[in-house]
Design a protein around this motif. Structure first.
Motif, PDB file in Angstrom:
ATOM      1  N   ALA A  63       0.791  -1.243   0.000  1.00 21.97           N
ATOM      2  CA  ALA A  63       0.000   0.000   0.000  1.00 21.97           C
ATOM      3  C   ALA A  63       0.823   1.294   0.000  1.00 21.97           C
ATOM      4  CB  ALA A  63      -0.963  -0.021   1.163  1.00 21.97           C
ATOM      5  N   TYR A  64       1.889   1.290  -0.773  1.00 21.89           N
ATOM      6  CA  TYR A  64       2.704   2.510  -0.901  1.00 21.89           C
ATOM      7  C   TYR A  64       2.871   2.814  -2.380  1.00 21.89           C
ATOM      8  CZ  TYR A  64       3.445   1.496   3.942  1.00 21.89           C
ATOM      9  OH  TYR A  64       3.224   1.239   5.268  1.00 21.89           O
ATOM     10  N   PHE A  65       1.755   2.775  -3.075  1.00 19.43           N
ATOM     11  CA  PHE A  65       1.791   2.837  -4.528  1.00 19.43           C
ATOM     12  C   PHE A  65       0.608   3.689  -5.003  1.00 19.43           C
ATOM     13  CE2 PHE A  65       1.558   0.613  -8.771  1.00 19.43           C
ATOM     14  CZ  PHE A  65       2.887   0.764  -9.133  1.00 19.43           C
ATOM     15  N   PRO A  66       0.622   4.975  -4.630  1.00 17.99           N
ATOM     16  CA  PRO A  66      -0.500   5.822  -5.023  1.00 17.99           C
ATOM     17  C   PRO A  66      -0.532   6.017  -6.540  1.00 17.99           C
ATOM     18  CG  PRO A  66       1.309   7.146  -4.139  1.00 17.99           C
ATOM     19  CD  PRO A  66       1.689   5.695  -3.946  1.00 17.99           C
ATOM     20  N   PRO A  67      -1.676   6.137  -7.190  1.00 18.50           N
ATOM     21  CA  PRO A  67      -3.028   6.120  -6.609  1.00 18.50           C
ATOM     22  C   PRO A  67      -3.659   4.729  -6.610  1.00 18.50           C
ATOM     23  CG  PRO A  67      -3.145   6.762  -8.914  1.00 18.50           C
ATOM     24  CD  PRO A  67      -1.695   6.466  -8.631  1.00 18.50           C
ATOM     25  N   TYR A  68      -2.854   3.679  -6.846  1.00 23.48           N
ATOM     26  CA  TYR A  68      -3.432   2.329  -6.868  1.00 23.48           C
ATOM     27  C   TYR A  68      -3.744   1.831  -5.462  1.00 23.48           C
ATOM     28  CZ  TYR A  68      -3.017   2.183 -11.829  1.00 23.48           C
ATOM     29  OH  TYR A  68      -3.213   2.472 -13.154  1.00 23.48           O
TER      30      TYR A  68
ATOM     31  N   PRO B 207       2.290   6.329  -9.830  1.00 18.57           N
ATOM     32  CA  PRO B 207       3.012   6.638  -8.595  1.00 18.57           C
ATOM     33  C   PRO B 207       4.061   7.720  -8.838  1.00 18.57           C
ATOM     34  CG  PRO B 207       2.948   4.287  -8.956  1.00 18.57           C
ATOM     35  CD  PRO B 207       2.300   4.893 -10.137  1.00 18.57           C
ATOM     36  N   ALA B 208       4.720   7.681  -9.998  1.00 19.40           N
ATOM     37  CA  ALA B 208       5.737   8.697 -10.297  1.00 19.40           C
ATOM     38  C   ALA B 208       5.108  10.090 -10.222  1.00 19.40           C
ATOM     39  CB  ALA B 208       6.337   8.456 -11.684  1.00 19.40           C
ATOM     40  N   ILE B 209       3.934  10.248 -10.823  1.00 19.46           N
ATOM     41  CA  ILE B 209       3.259  11.555 -10.808  1.00 19.46           C
ATOM     42  C   ILE B 209       2.944  11.956  -9.352  1.00 19.46           C
ATOM     43  CG2 ILE B 209       1.108  12.750 -11.462  1.00 19.46           C
ATOM     44  CD1 ILE B 209       1.212  11.126 -14.119  1.00 19.46           C
TER      45      ILE B 209
ATOM     46  N   ALA C  70       4.593  15.135  -7.408  1.00 18.86           N
ATOM     47  CA  ALA C  70       3.699  16.181  -6.897  1.00 18.86           C
ATOM     48  C   ALA C  70       3.951  16.417  -5.407  1.00 18.86           C
ATOM     49  CB  ALA C  70       2.249  15.778  -7.129  1.00 18.86           C
ATOM     50  N   ALA C  71       4.345  15.358  -4.695  1.00 18.34           N
ATOM     51  CA  ALA C  71       4.510  15.477  -3.242  1.00 18.34           C
ATOM     52  C   ALA C  71       5.893  15.980  -2.834  1.00 18.34           C
ATOM     53  CB  ALA C  71       4.240  14.122  -2.596  1.00 18.34           C
ATOM     54  N   ASN C  72       6.828  16.033  -3.766  1.00 12.93           N
ATOM     55  CA  ASN C  72       8.206  16.431  -3.430  1.00 12.93           C
ATOM     56  C   ASN C  72       8.704  17.480  -4.405  1.00 12.93           C
ATOM     57  OD1 ASN C  72       9.102  14.270  -1.321  1.00 12.93           O
ATOM     58  ND2 ASN C  72       8.109  13.109  -2.946  1.00 12.93           N
TER      59      ASN C  72
END
Ligand code: ARG
Length: 268
Positions: A58-63, A206-208, A212-214
């Motif tokens: 569960a560290y694979f946003p947005p999946y 997840p790359a996107i 976006a978060a960093n």
């Protein structure tokens, strides 16, 4: 397909029977629904009766990612829709990506749903359902990096999530000595931020999210590899594979899966 139809018919009969019993107000109505569930479950078996146990990382946003204590995202919603269709409760187990296939194979969980790419090698260990989404392996670099295309990766340190296709391709194309494997995609991104690696190869969505978060990161225009995501199930549980596969097909046909993808997928 046939089995799924049968299960679906059994389900609707059961619902009809249950509601008829309910209308009659008979005292046996709860008993009736228990019997009906057992009949339906006979079409396939799950690790825990009445439950669809899904393994993910569960560290694979947005999946899949955490929102508080809950695991949410595309795969969580698709799995919930599949479980609902099959009359099962959904239970999600978070584990290392590397452990998902083994857990499916050894029957600890019913299925893996983790933005997992269908590969020939994995097909030797597990069965895959029809694909529900497409992924692209992308390359994240720091802004101002001298890596501009895939051709610039030779001799660079590449960060990846252990045992993902990004890891497999990077090792094949650039040599194991140039690849740093991390348990989580986010850890690979952290290594890029702290200059332990020169780039990260990871799936595009997840790359996107990570970019976006960093601050100070960007995704190269190059698409490294395009791939298909699917759920994986044990080779020893054909009936459940058919049921889940059938449910995914129906959810694709009626637009449910597209609706879920549209809700989460953003373009860069
Ligand atoms: N698509 C890639 C693969 O199958 C990465 C999947 C990683 N998934 C995750 N939930 N961490 O290898």
């Amino acid at each position: 397909m046939k089995l799924k139809k049968l299960a679906a018919i059994a389900m609707s009969t059961m619902i009809l029977a249950a509601s008829l019993m309910g209308c009659g107000g008979g005292s046996g109505s709860s008993e009736q629904s228990t019997t009906a569930e057992t009949t339906d479950a006979a079409a396939f078996t799950t690790v825990k009766e009445g439950v669809l146990t899904m393994a993910t990382n569960a560290y694979f946003p947005p999946y899949e990612y955490y929102e508080g204590q809950d695991i949410v995202g595309i795969d969580a919603e698709i799995a919930k829709a599949v479980a609902d269709k099959l009359g099962l409760e959904l239970q999600i187990e978070d584990m290392e990506f590397n452990s998902i296939i083994g857990s499916v194979q050894t029957g600890k969980v019913d299925m893996g749903l983790a933005g997992m790419t269908v590969t020939d090698e994995r097909k030797e260990s597990v069965n895959f359902t029809e694909s529900y989404a497409t992924g692209i392996q992308s390359i994240i670099v720091k802004e101002g990096s001298d890596i501009q295309t895939v051709d610039d990766l030779d001799g660079k340190k590449i960060g990846v999530q252990l045992s993902t296709t990004g890891d497999i391709y990077a090792v094949d194309d650039y040599g194991a000595e140039n690849v740093e494997e991390y348990n989580k995609g986010a850890d690979a991104v952290q290594a890029l931020i702290t200059d332990k690696v020169d780039c990260v190869i990871i799936d595009n969505q997840p790359a996107i999210s990570f970019v976006a978060a960093n601050e100070g990161l960007k995704i190269l225009d190059t698409e490294y590899v395009t791939e298909d995501y699917a759920a994986c199930l044990s080779k020893d549980n054909e009936a459940l594979l058919e049921a889940v596969d059938g449910a995914i097909k129906e959810l694709k046909e009626d637009g449910t899966i597209q609706g879920i993808l549209d809700k989460y997928i953003v373009s860069e």
